[in-house]
Scaffold this active site. Structure first.
Site, short mmCIF file in Angstrom:
data_model
loop_
_atom_site.label_atom_id
_atom_site.label_comp_id
_atom_site.label_asym_id
_atom_site.label_seq_id
_atom_site.Cartn_x
_atom_site.Cartn_y
_atom_site.Cartn_z
N HIS A 98 78.55 -36.52 87.08
CA HIS A 98 78.72 -37.86 86.78
C HIS A 98 77.79 -38.41 85.77
CE1 HIS A 98 75.99 -37.61 90.25
NE2 HIS A 98 75.32 -38.83 89.67
N HIS A 100 75.79 -41.96 84.29
CA HIS A 100 75.64 -43.23 84.42
C HIS A 100 75.65 -44.11 83.27
CE1 HIS A 100 73.19 -42.21 88.46
NE2 HIS A 100 73.32 -41.15 87.67
P1 5GP Z 1 72.53 -39.14 90.92
O1 5GP Z 1 71.21 -39.44 91.59
O2 5GP Z 1 73.22 -38.31 91.71
O3 5GP Z 1 72.55 -38.93 89.42
O4 5GP Z 1 73.52 -40.55 91.15
C1 5GP Z 1 74.14 -40.84 92.34
C2 5GP Z 1 74.71 -42.23 92.07
O5 5GP Z 1 75.86 -42.48 93.07
C3 5GP Z 1 73.92 -43.12 92.23
O6 5GP Z 1 74.01 -44.33 91.43
C4 5GP Z 1 74.46 -43.74 93.64
O7 5GP Z 1 73.94 -45.01 93.78
C5 5GP Z 1 75.59 -43.53 93.63
N1 5GP Z 1 76.35 -43.28 94.90
C6 5GP Z 1 76.29 -42.40 95.99
N2 5GP Z 1 77.04 -42.39 96.96
C7 5GP Z 1 78.02 -43.39 96.38
C8 5GP Z 1 79.18 -43.91 97.16
O8 5GP Z 1 79.63 -43.40 98.37
N3 5GP Z 1 80.05 -44.85 96.48
C9 5GP Z 1 79.56 -45.20 95.31
N4 5GP Z 1 80.31 -46.17 94.49
N5 5GP Z 1 78.42 -44.74 94.60
C10 5GP Z 1 77.66 -44.10 95.17
#
Ligand code: 5GP
Ligand code: ZN
Length: 136
Positions: A98, A100
Site C-alpha cells: 500500500h 500512503h
Molecule cells: P503501514 O504502517 O503498514 O505502512 O500502514 C498501515 C496503514 O493502514 C496505516 O495508515 C493505518 O492507519 C491503516 N490501517 C490499518 N488498519 C486499517 C483498517 O482496518 N482500515 C483502514 N481504512 N485503514 C487501516
C-alpha cells in the site's frame, strides 16, 4: 487469507472509499497523519513492493497521480507526501502492498526525516558502489 486489506477489497470490512478501478482501490486511512491521508492498494494481494506483480506497474503511477490530485484539491493541501513502508523495519504494519498519500499543509508542524550524512567522500563512494553492484 487473513489479510485486512484483502477483506476491504472483498467488502468484508467497510472502508471510506475514495475511488477504485479494475486494479486499484483508494480509501482513507483510519489513522491519518493529517486528515485526508489516503491509502492506495492493488486489489490483488502482494505483501510488499518486491512481491508486486509487474503487469500492474504501468497503471500504478497514473492511479496515484489521479488520487493525489484529488487529495490535494479536496483537503486544500499545499503539497503531499507519497510513501510506502517496505518491511517491518521501515514501519510496515499491514503486509499488503500500500502507498500512503499524506496531504501536507504549510506549517502543519510535521518534521521531515533527519539527515545523517557520510563521514567522508570515501564512505559515500563505498555505499554508491555496494548499491550499484547489487543491481539485478
Ligand atoms: P503501514 O504502517 O503498514 O505502512 O500502514 C498501515 C496503514 O493502514 C496505516 O495508515 C493505518 O492507519 C491503516 N490501517 C490499518 N488498519 C486499517 C483498517 O482496518 N482500515 C483502514 N481504512 N485503514 C487501516
Ligand atoms: Zn491482502
Amino acid at each position: 487469507m487473513d489479510c485486512i486489506f484483502c477483506k476491504i477489497v472483498k467488502g468484508e470490512i467497510p472502508c471510506a472509499k475514495i475511488y477504485e478501478d479494475k486494479e486499484f482501490l483508494a480509501f482513507l486511512s483510519i489513522g491519518p497523519v493529517n486528515k485526508g491521508h489516503t491509502l492506495v492498494i492493488p486489489k490483488e494481494h502482494s505483501k510488499n513492493l518486491f512481491d508486486f506483480p509487474k503487469a500492474e506497474e504501468s497503471d500504478l503511477v497514473e492511479f496515484l497521480k489521479k488520487v493525489a490530485d484529488a487529495v490535494v484539491k479536496g483537503t486544500g493541501a499545499d503539497g503531499f507526501n507519497l510513501s510506502l513502508n517496505n518491511g517491518k523495519a521501515a514501519g510496515q504494519l499491514v503486509f499488503h502492498t500500500h502507498f500512503h498519500i499524506i496531504p501536507r499543509f504549510n506549517n502543519d508542524g510535521l518534521k521531515s526525516w533527519p539527515e545523517e550524512g557520510y563521514i567522508n567522500n570515501e564512505e559515500m563512494e563505498d555505499y554508491r558502489k555496494k548499491i550499484s553492484d547489487s543491481l539485478d
